[in-house]
Structure formats: structure tokens, C-alpha cells
Design a protein around this motif. Sequence first.
Motif, PDB file in Angstrom:
ATOM      1  N   GLU A  87       0.854  -1.179   0.000  1.00  0.00           N
ATOM      2  CA  GLU A  87       0.000   0.000   0.000  1.00  0.00           C
ATOM      3  C   GLU A  87       0.891   1.229   0.000  1.00  0.00           C
ATOM      4  O   GLU A  87       1.690   1.418   0.924  1.00  0.00           O
ATOM      5  CB  GLU A  87      -0.881   0.001   1.252  1.00  0.00           C
ATOM      6  CG  GLU A  87      -1.919   1.097   1.250  1.00  0.00           C
ATOM      7  CD  GLU A  87      -2.670   1.165   2.560  1.00  0.00           C
ATOM      8  OE1 GLU A  87      -3.897   1.205   2.511  1.00  0.00           O
ATOM      9  OE2 GLU A  87      -2.027   1.199   3.623  1.00  0.00           O
ATOM     10  N   VAL A  88       0.782   2.041  -1.047  1.00  0.00           N
ATOM     11  CA  VAL A  88       1.615   3.239  -1.128  1.00  0.00           C
ATOM     12  C   VAL A  88       0.817   4.409  -1.684  1.00  0.00           C
ATOM     13  O   VAL A  88      -0.202   4.233  -2.345  1.00  0.00           O
ATOM     14  CB  VAL A  88       2.845   3.056  -2.055  1.00  0.00           C
ATOM     15  CG1 VAL A  88       3.974   2.393  -1.330  1.00  0.00           C
ATOM     16  CG2 VAL A  88       2.473   2.337  -3.317  1.00  0.00           C
ATOM     17  N   GLU A  89       1.345   5.578  -1.379  1.00  0.00           N
ATOM     18  CA  GLU A  89       0.800   6.778  -1.996  1.00  0.00           C
ATOM     19  C   GLU A  89       1.892   7.320  -2.897  1.00  0.00           C
ATOM     20  O   GLU A  89       3.020   7.518  -2.450  1.00  0.00           O
ATOM     21  CB  GLU A  89       0.451   7.799  -0.927  1.00  0.00           C
ATOM     22  CG  GLU A  89      -0.473   8.878  -1.415  1.00  0.00           C
ATOM     23  CD  GLU A  89       0.032  10.248  -1.071  1.00  0.00           C
ATOM     24  OE1 GLU A  89      -0.699  10.946  -0.380  1.00  0.00           O
ATOM     25  OE2 GLU A  89       1.160  10.607  -1.483  1.00  0.00           O
ATOM     26  N   LEU A  95      -4.028   6.602  -1.586  1.00  0.00           N
ATOM     27  CA  LEU A  95      -3.394   5.341  -1.222  1.00  0.00           C
ATOM     28  C   LEU A  95      -3.900   4.212  -2.113  1.00  0.00           C
ATOM     29  O   LEU A  95      -5.090   4.130  -2.397  1.00  0.00           O
ATOM     30  CB  LEU A  95      -3.757   5.004   0.212  1.00  0.00           C
ATOM     31  CG  LEU A  95      -2.894   5.592   1.309  1.00  0.00           C
ATOM     32  CD1 LEU A  95      -3.428   5.176   2.641  1.00  0.00           C
ATOM     33  CD2 LEU A  95      -1.468   5.101   1.144  1.00  0.00           C
TER      34      LEU A  95
ATOM     35  N   TRP B 545       6.302   7.293   5.498  1.00  0.00           N
ATOM     36  CA  TRP B 545       7.022   7.438   4.237  1.00  0.00           C
ATOM     37  C   TRP B 545       6.226   6.814   3.093  1.00  0.00           C
ATOM     38  O   TRP B 545       6.057   7.418   2.032  1.00  0.00           O
ATOM     39  CB  TRP B 545       8.403   6.780   4.361  1.00  0.00           C
ATOM     40  CG  TRP B 545       9.196   6.814   3.095  1.00  0.00           C
ATOM     41  CD1 TRP B 545       9.338   5.804   2.194  1.00  0.00           C
ATOM     42  CD2 TRP B 545       9.939   7.915   2.573  1.00  0.00           C
ATOM     43  NE1 TRP B 545      10.123   6.195   1.148  1.00  0.00           N
ATOM     44  CE2 TRP B 545      10.514   7.497   1.347  1.00  0.00           C
ATOM     45  CE3 TRP B 545      10.181   9.221   3.018  1.00  0.00           C
ATOM     46  CZ2 TRP B 545      11.306   8.326   0.564  1.00  0.00           C
ATOM     47  CZ3 TRP B 545      10.979  10.047   2.229  1.00  0.00           C
ATOM     48  CH2 TRP B 545      11.535   9.607   1.011  1.00  0.00           C
ATOM     49  N   LYS B 546       5.746   5.596   3.325  1.00  0.00           N
ATOM     50  CA  LYS B 546       5.018   4.888   2.266  1.00  0.00           C
ATOM     51  C   LYS B 546       3.630   5.486   2.026  1.00  0.00           C
ATOM     52  O   LYS B 546       3.053   5.295   0.971  1.00  0.00           O
ATOM     53  CB  LYS B 546       4.859   3.414   2.632  1.00  0.00           C
ATOM     54  CG  LYS B 546       6.164   2.648   2.671  1.00  0.00           C
ATOM     55  CD  LYS B 546       6.477   2.056   1.314  1.00  0.00           C
ATOM     56  CE  LYS B 546       7.788   1.265   1.382  1.00  0.00           C
ATOM     57  NZ  LYS B 546       8.125   0.654   0.110  1.00  0.00           N
ATOM     58  N   HIS B 547       3.098   6.145   3.034  1.00  0.00           N
ATOM     59  CA  HIS B 547       1.756   6.683   2.881  1.00  0.00           C
ATOM     60  C   HIS B 547       1.759   8.152   2.475  1.00  0.00           C
ATOM     61  O   HIS B 547       0.810   8.877   2.736  1.00  0.00           O
ATOM     62  CB  HIS B 547       0.939   6.463   4.155  1.00  0.00           C
ATOM     63  CG  HIS B 547       0.523   5.036   4.313  1.00  0.00           C
ATOM     64  ND1 HIS B 547       1.401   4.056   4.702  1.00  0.00           N
ATOM     65  CD2 HIS B 547      -0.659   4.404   4.108  1.00  0.00           C
ATOM     66  CE1 HIS B 547       0.778   2.887   4.739  1.00  0.00           C
ATOM     67  NE2 HIS B 547      -0.464   3.070   4.386  1.00  0.00           N
ATOM     68  N   GLY B 548       2.857   8.592   1.907  1.00  0.00           N
ATOM     69  CA  GLY B 548       2.886   9.911   1.302  1.00  0.00           C
ATOM     70  C   GLY B 548       3.252  11.040   2.242  1.00  0.00           C
ATOM     71  O   GLY B 548       3.312  12.185   1.813  1.00  0.00           O
TER      72      GLY B 548
END
Lengths: 325, 723
Positions: A87-89, A95, B545-548
Amino acid sequence: MEKSLISLGERTNCSSWNYCGQRLATGSIDGTLSIFDSPEPDSSAFTCTSKSKVHEASVEKVIWVPPEYGDAVACICTDGTFSLWEEVEEDGQSLKWKLCKCFERTAAVVLDLQFGISISNLRMVVAYSDGHVKVYELLDPLELNKWQLQAEFQNVIDSISGFQKPSCLSASISWSHQRSESFQSSFVLGFNSDLPQFNSSKVWEFDEAHQRWLPVAELALPGDKGDQVYAVAWAPNIGRPYEIVAVATNKGIAIWHLGLNPDTDGRLSVDKVALLSGHEDEVWQMEWDMSGMTLATTGSDGVVRLWQSNLNGVWHEQATLESTP
Amino acid sequence: MPGRVPDPGNALVPFTPEVRDPVVYTIHHGLRRPVSRLSISWSRGNCLRVSVLCQHDNISESCGDASGNSNEEIGGKVVEVKLSSEHGEIDDAHNRMIAYGSVSPFAHLQSRKNYVSMLSKMPMPSSSYHVDWLEHVMEYSKDINSLLGNPKLPPSSGIEDPKTVLKMVEEPTSLKAAWELMEIFYVDKQRQSWLPERLVDWLAGYDSLLLGTESTTVHSKLVDLQRELVNLQATEDNPKYWEGISSALAVGWLEIVVKLLRLHGSYQLDQLGNREAENGLVEAIAVLVSKMPLMRPELRDGSLGECYKTKPDFVKAWEKWRGQITKLDCSGFWVMCDHHPTKEGLKNMLQIMLGNVSGLNSATGHWMELFISHLLYVRPFNMGLEGMYNLAQKCMQSKQMFKNDSLMGLFLGILGENTEVVLAECSRAFGPWMVAHSIELLTAGNNQAEILLHEERYNLGGISMEELYRLVYAQILSSHALTSQIAPIYLASCSKQGMVLLEILLYKQAVQHNQTLLKNLEICRLYGLESISSDIMKIAGMYHWKHGRKGCGVFWLQQAQDEIRLNRIAHQLFDFVGKSISDESFKRWEGLIELLGSETRTAGGLEFLHKYRDFKKSLQQIQGGKVTDATRQAVDSLMLLMKNPSTPQRFWLPLLHDSLKLISWPGRPLLNVAQTNVLLIKLQGLSFARLQPNFSEVDLPPHALSSVRLALATNLGRAILEE
């Protein structure tokens, strides 16, 4: 006494909770990966927040990647492939679960896969239907698509057996929970195959000096080495002077004590302290609680059983959970 | 060899390896289709989550409708099962109140214990230590006791209904009753010589809990009587009245006896004349009852009897009192009493006071009541625990009661001086809270129990029973969000395994909510758990970091001092070099460099990034064709970057391409001959490098190199002319 948390979609085939128990990932036979979330901490209201088609074939197993590497899962599919999704943005978009890596299909089918964290690295052990084990290492802790094959071997102790080709129905891997720097990373692995020497559960430890994996213990008595292994589970160790590993075979669930210090040959002492019978047939899954004191198991009898040791070290079935409509 | 399944005869704990039948729980999943698979997962503490998955129907018939979410059938259920054995008589909220309330007495006692053990290591006379310690434990016990319910005796009000013999107070709980029993026997050593009287008081408070077994109790008898009293005219004609009186007398509830006696019809003004003798006898007995000698330090408020603190005084008074009873028994007034039930009832009371065993037997219901009546009237002088145990056995036999509830099991365990039984009963009936907290009572001043509970055992993984029970309790606390915050206090008291379990517990907490994250990090700080604290921050860093939320991610990774990930992030920032980026993303990129930059020890490449940022900034500030400070700054930055050996070769071309507007500046050239030569040499090097097989091409327009070369050549020509 029980509280209903989630209604799963039709054709759900497998499920797995993340490290903190606030996200559930499920895989279905039409190749969909669904994610359920609870919006508030400690809330028991879960809703489906994402659905992604990950493959054409049915998803057999979903395994969460350790949280130090983000919110990601590995999906094993019936056609023997496996892929990593996270799961990334990206670029200001919302997301999304996206594919980071699809591992190429080989002649052998993937049976099980587990992640283990060594001192500064993420490792992934994959067990294949031809009795082979591959260990991959993540090259960049920020990117789950850069893996390197670190080792490949077979679950046998003597090299002669390695020339044979088994056909395995299932495999089970469990990493040791030790994370301190003084301990080498190790895992236990057992197969359910047609060749006895591949079956017995072996503890593999990484030999840092020679950069190779070595079998340091075999969790089977001489007469039981060919027993088909259904599941293995390495208990968390909160300070015991020995490790505990549960091994489920066609003879029952064995509880093993594993010494912490190797002898001169580098082998660990093993001691089978109990053989528990309860599930009449195959054991599906075994899970230790966070203190490593209670083992929960499920099997084809459709019952959840909880096992504990009493003050004298005698293991017994402490509770049974039967499911009814 | 250690670790082998122990032979029961040779076990460490002289306790039969009691293996009870498993507890059976039922999970109602409500699914109509047959179940194909169960999947399990431990949630926090002792919560187990079970996924119940249905068998799949024939796929072909349902696969046509892939989008119909609304009428999609349920393919499984996930249920959560709490596997705690909390005491059923107390609701969850009260249980939590007790859990919270017991933290501070527990922690206080632990710190005192640590202090005492520190003192004991010093060469100091420690004779008074034992007494002091019991006082500390007593204080602890009282604190805990007060959490378990209100005092059992209500404040007596000035105006009382004469017909209210039994005061209805809050329902007592067996948890409180059990705690008090343990306090009486294990901690309250100072009042040990008045043990029988303490048990009389105990029964007075908790007799109603003995109900539910096969017999009626004195309490239930009096409740019935109370109900009838309101409508009763001539009470003394009712046999229940006399039964009630003798039952209350048998267990020593003197106030109730006297109160009931005064309801006797002969006290009524119109009757007094013709029932004088009868009334005299009733009153005489009422007086005798109210003067009963008791061996206890003080009387409860409003209660009757005469108390004696020492045994010789008590014995003397007792003999005298008995003498008075015997005298009354032989008195001539009995002949003058015409009312038969009164005569019978009063005579029966005398027999009880004289310790007539069959009288006591018929006046009491439960064996515990018979036991107490024996302590009061048959053997009023102190006896040891062994004597009490034998007496209890005898009472059980004469009442034909062999099945015991949890409270009586605990009582017998205490009398039998069997610590294992006491613990087992506590654990079975009252759950982990009780065991974890009552161990303090059990070990206070009891060497045998202390050895048993503090001995480290291989079977338990190298910990003592005390630690095991605390770990179990902490695990239960951690399964509920509202109590999980107090689990660390109990884990901290587990010297061997508590901290690792706390680490696991903290690792399993979600990081996305800042408030909980900060709370958990504070716990890490308090207990010095640095490694888990850094793990948590790493998880938080990666999550953001991964979630923006890049900035937040970098912040937590820096807090975690995660060099590896920070270096990787720095490398990712290189990707921006040479790209034409929007103002917005430049700002974001600049912010990240700023964040990373505060840590000088990270990545050598950061130096380049900082210079590149300065260059890029001044480049952006250049407006129109006027030469400003920003223009000069940009040229200086470019030169610095190009001359610096830490600038990676792959960025040379992007940098030069970025600087095209500087190189081909309208009007006079900005770069002098020397500067232009430096850049040309770099460009030449780059052209050679492109011929190497491992050269990685940068993502630039194909004519980038030639346009840079042309611009530089033009600039050189102009610069030569200028000079």
C-alpha cells in the motif's frame, strides 16, 4: 463470549492479520486480495477498504511483510506463483495497493513463504514442491521489488539425499523470534512429501562466517523421521533458557525444547517433551500466543484447541473452541 | 535430564499434575453453508481471532455476477474470542475499576520490597524488619480490600425500625470474602489470637454467599423471618421466630438475637401484667446474650457482648458466664412460664449457649455455620490450624456436605496449610487478578510459601511461580485497550521475563495514531527499552514514508537513527537532479533535504544535494535578462558543483543542461574563460565515459549533450573576446 468482527466476502479462501491486529488481508479463489481496516485504534468495527485483483488463479495464502518494511503482503497462488503487494501513496494520488514484485513461475510450485528479520535485513524463505528452499534477501529497505537470491538448498541433512526429487503436498516454515544481535537468524521447516528424508522438520541457521545455511537440529525421533509434517510453529521466547517449537505430524503435535547453545559440532540439543493428540486428522495451523505459553491449533476436525503446560511441565489441552452456526 | 516430562511422584511441586478436562467454548458464526477452513490469529493478550471460511459453491454458477456487491453472499466470518477466566460475579466495568485501583497499592508494595531487599544487603540489624513488613502488607491488603466493595456493615442510623432485624446491605462478593479470609489468616498476625472472633465477623458478612449449596443458611432463614415479621402479631407463637433466634445465636449474631427477643409479645404493655415470669425469663436471656464474653480487642460499633483481650481474663469471664447460664437453666421460674413455645425456645437457647452439639447442629445449616458455632460455644479457646482443619472435616461430615464451592475450597486449603491448593482455588475461582495480588499475602512472613513461590523452575522456563502468575495477569490486562496501559507496571515487577514480554506487547501496538505512538515511546523511555523504541519509530517512519507523508517519515527514521533507510532516502532524492520539476515538488524536495540535512553524519551524497539545492534555488530566482546576485550565485554554485569530486558523474550533464540559460546568457557572458574550460573538460570526460559499457544514460533529451557543447563553445568564444 465471542464477538463478530467481520463478514468476509464470498469465495474467501484465506486470511491473515497484520502485526497489530488492525488490518486483515484476505485472498479469494478468484484471485482477489481484500483489505479490512478499523478506522479507530482499538475499535472492533472493520470495513473493506481495498480490493485488488492480484492474479487469475486462486490466492492460497496471504502473508504480511514485517511492518518495518511498510504495509505489504505476499500472496501465494494455486498456480505456484507468488507476488508482493504494498500500500503506497505515489505522486499525490490516493493510497493504493500496487504490485511491487511478481516472482517468476518455476517448474515447482510455491508451498509456503515466511519473512524473517535479521539484524538489518529482511529475508524471505520460500519452500517449493520439489523440496527446494530458496532464501531471498531484500536489497533496499525502501523498495520491496529488489530481491536477491541469497541461498538455495534442500530440506535434507546429508547431501546424498539431495539427488532425489520429492513431490511435496505442503510445507511449513516458522522463523525464530530472536532478534538480538547475538543470535543468528534461524527458521524451522518441514515438508509433507513422498520422500521421508525431506519431511522431518529441520532447524536451519545462517552461518555468518561462511555465508551459508546449516541444519543445526532435526526435530524428529529416529523412528519418526519420515512422518509427514503438517505445520511447524516456533514459540516466542521471553527469557526461557531453551526455545520451544511445535511440530504437527500425522502422529500428533510434538512439543520440542531446543537448546540455545550449540555443541562442538554446531548442533543444538533437542528434547521432545510432549506429544499431543486431539485433532484426529490433519493439523492446519498452529499459532503461539505472545508469551509463548499457549499454543492454539486448528485442524480438519473443525475445532480450535488451546494447549498449555501446567506447573509441572506437563502439556495438556486447556480449552476447545467448537464452531456452530 | 532437565526438561523431561516429570514423574508425578518425583515432581518439583508436591501437587498432583492435575490435568483438568479442557474448557469448551462455542463459537457461533451464524454461517449457513458448511465450514471449509478455520484460520486463527492471536490478537493482543489472550484474545484469539478465528476466521471461519465457508465451502465455496460451484463457481460457474456465481461467477457471472462479479460486481453485485450488495447481494453478495457471505463467505465467512471473523470472530474474536476472549479467553479470560475473569470472575463472573463482577461486571467488566467493576473488574477494570479493581484492576486500576490495585495498581498503586501493588506498585507501592513492590517499591517497599525493593527498598527492604536493598537494606537487607547492608550490615544492619534487621530484627524489626519482619514486623514492619507485615504492617506494609497489611496496609496493602486493606487498600485492595477497599476496592472490592463497600464495608459490609452500614452506618447505624439513629431511628431504626424495631422490626428490621436484618439490615440489607450491598450484596457481598465472594471475591471480597476470599480476600478477607486470606488477610485474616496470612497477614493479620497481630490479631491472630482472636482468630475465632474474626471468623465470626467474617461469617456475619458473607453468610449469604454460602447459599446455593444444598442447605439453607442462617442468613436465608432470617431473611424469610424478616419478611413474615411485618405481618406477625404474636411472634412467639411462630416456630420460625424461635428457629431464627437460635440460629442467629448459634453463629454469634448477638444483636439480632436480642432484637428478636425484644419483639416477644410479653414486652407489650397490655401483656406485661399477666406474663411477668415469662417476660422475666426472656429478658434474663437477652441480658445473658448481650453479656456474652468475647475474646477480641474491641467491639464493632453497636454490637453486643463483652470483650476481653487476654486469654486468662476471657477464661475467667467465660466460666462466670457459663455459671450464670447453668444457674438460669435450673431456675424455678421455668415452672411459672405458661407459654410453651417460649419455654421451649428459651431452653433451646440455653442449650446452644452451653455448647450442646445436637442443638448447634439443628440450629445451623451450612457446615461453615456449624464450624463457627463450635468455635463459639464448644471450643471457645484458641486452637491451631490443624485443630480447625479437623473440626471443619467433622462439621462437613455431620452436615453431609462434601462438595465445596470455591470459597470453602479456599478456606479448607488455608486450614490445611496447603499453599498449592490455595493458589489453585484462587486461580480457578477468582482468576489471574486474584492470584497475582494474593501472592503478596501468602508469602508475608511464611517461609515455606515464599520458597515455593519464589523458587525458579526449569519447567516454567526458569521463572518462579510468582513471576508466572504476574505474567499471566499482565497478558490479560493487555487484551483490553482500557487496561493495557497498566500491564507494564506488573511486567516491570517480573525480573526475568517481564521486559521481553513488554517489548513484544509494545511492538504489537499500532503506530498510525500519534498519540498512542508517543505514549508507547514514553513507556519505552521509562523502562529503558531502547531497541524496541527504535523498532517502533522505524515502523512509524516507514508507515508515513510509504503513505505519502515523507517529512513525517524522515522525522521518525531520524529519531530511530536508522542510517540505512535514511541513506536510501538520500539516494532517492538524487532522482530529482536534472529533472524539470514544478515549484510544488521542488519545495517538497527541498524540505526533505532540509530535514535530512540536520543530521550531518548521513550520506556523503548529502553534501552534493545541499549544493544542488542552493544552485537550483538561485536558478529559480533568476528573472529576465538582468544580472543579479542570484545570477552570480547560480554561476558560483554551478562551478562549485562541477569542481567538487563528490558530485556524481551521472549528474554532470543534467547540471549543465539545467544551466543552459546561464551559459548562453544574452548580452555579456557570465562564465569566464577558465570557468568555461573547466566545464568543457568535464563535458569531454563525459563523452569518453559514454563509450564505456556500464555507462548509464540520464533521462534527458537526445540533443542535450550537443546543445550544451554548442552553448559552451559559444560562451568560450564570447569570453575570449571579452577578456
